[in-house]
Design an enzyme around this catalytic site. Sequence first.
Site, PDB file in Angstrom:
ATOM      1  N   CYS A   1       6.227  -2.505   3.810  1.00 35.03           N
ATOM      2  CA  CYS A   1       4.968  -2.321   4.545  1.00 35.03           C
ATOM      3  C   CYS A   1       4.046  -3.536   4.341  1.00 35.03           C
ATOM      4  O   CYS A   1       4.363  -4.625   4.789  1.00 35.03           O
ATOM      5  CB  CYS A   1       4.300  -1.011   4.154  1.00 35.03           C
ATOM      6  SG  CYS A   1       2.966  -0.522   5.283  1.00 35.03           S
TER       7      CYS A   1
ATOM      8  N   HIS B   1       8.157   2.808   5.193  1.00 32.81           N
ATOM      9  CA  HIS B   1       8.218   3.153   3.773  1.00 32.81           C
ATOM     10  C   HIS B   1       9.526   3.880   3.468  1.00 32.81           C
ATOM     11  O   HIS B   1       9.624   5.086   3.712  1.00 32.81           O
ATOM     12  CB  HIS B   1       7.039   4.056   3.394  1.00 32.81           C
ATOM     13  CG  HIS B   1       5.731   3.357   3.367  1.00 32.81           C
ATOM     14  ND1 HIS B   1       5.235   2.753   2.231  1.00 32.81           N
ATOM     15  CD2 HIS B   1       4.817   3.149   4.345  1.00 32.81           C
ATOM     16  CE1 HIS B   1       4.061   2.207   2.515  1.00 32.81           C
ATOM     17  NE2 HIS B   1       3.790   2.432   3.786  1.00 32.81           N
TER      18      HIS B   1
ATOM     19  N   GLU C   1      10.626   4.837   0.678  1.00 30.34           N
ATOM     20  CA  GLU C   1      10.379   5.848  -0.357  1.00 30.34           C
ATOM     21  C   GLU C   1       9.774   7.128   0.209  1.00 30.34           C
ATOM     22  O   GLU C   1       9.738   8.154  -0.479  1.00 30.34           O
ATOM     23  CB  GLU C   1       9.480   5.273  -1.458  1.00 30.34           C
ATOM     24  CG  GLU C   1       8.005   5.170  -1.145  1.00 30.34           C
ATOM     25  CD  GLU C   1       7.602   3.998  -0.275  1.00 30.34           C
ATOM     26  OE1 GLU C   1       6.393   3.822  -0.050  1.00 30.34           O
ATOM     27  OE2 GLU C   1       8.499   3.253   0.191  1.00 30.34           O
TER      28      GLU C   1
END
Length: 203
Positions: A79, A181, A183
């Site tokens: 990001c 993202h 994650e």
Amino acid sequence: MIGIIDYGMGNLRSVEKALKYVGYDAKITSDAKEIKNFEALILPGVGAFPDAIRVLIKTGMAEEIKIHIEKGKPFLGICLGMQLLFEKSFEGGKTEGLKIFKGNVVGLPKGNKIPHVGWNSLTIKKDTPFLKGIKNGDYVYFVHSYYVNGNEKDFEYAVTEYGIEIPAVIIKDNVFSCQFHPEKSGETGLKILKNFGEMIKCL
């Protein structure tokens, strides 16, 4: 060991937890002197480009990141961490970046809701071990108001659509980056982080 760079912004614990879930040791650090000890680095981030680059330069981490990359060690920008790799950003004025990639970071065009928050699908442009197991149309999670309008088209491996085509994955040599993202992207994101971990052994 994978180092996760802490400059006061980003989902550090989420990245650390996701890496450990897929079997890779990770450590969060804000110590520039420690960076040289890591096999690979991840630069996550949510926040403002000018603030982020200011902290990286002030702490000496910006220079250590460049040395790490020059040595051919694996690096992943997530990001804002991806955007910081470019020459400059026009967020809140004009601010120089790390200049690893060529191009600028500019605001998303008006017309769609800004910031771009939520799930969006990927279009895969090129095969890469980084995206092993990821298919066209797989969804990942985005949170951003700016995007990369760069000169690295030859190194775009995946894009997404949000009114315009947005680079979602850019890879050049040992430097990997994604606008979304991983994650926060469920099983798809975990696959990508696992792939990055596996590639560390090969680079």
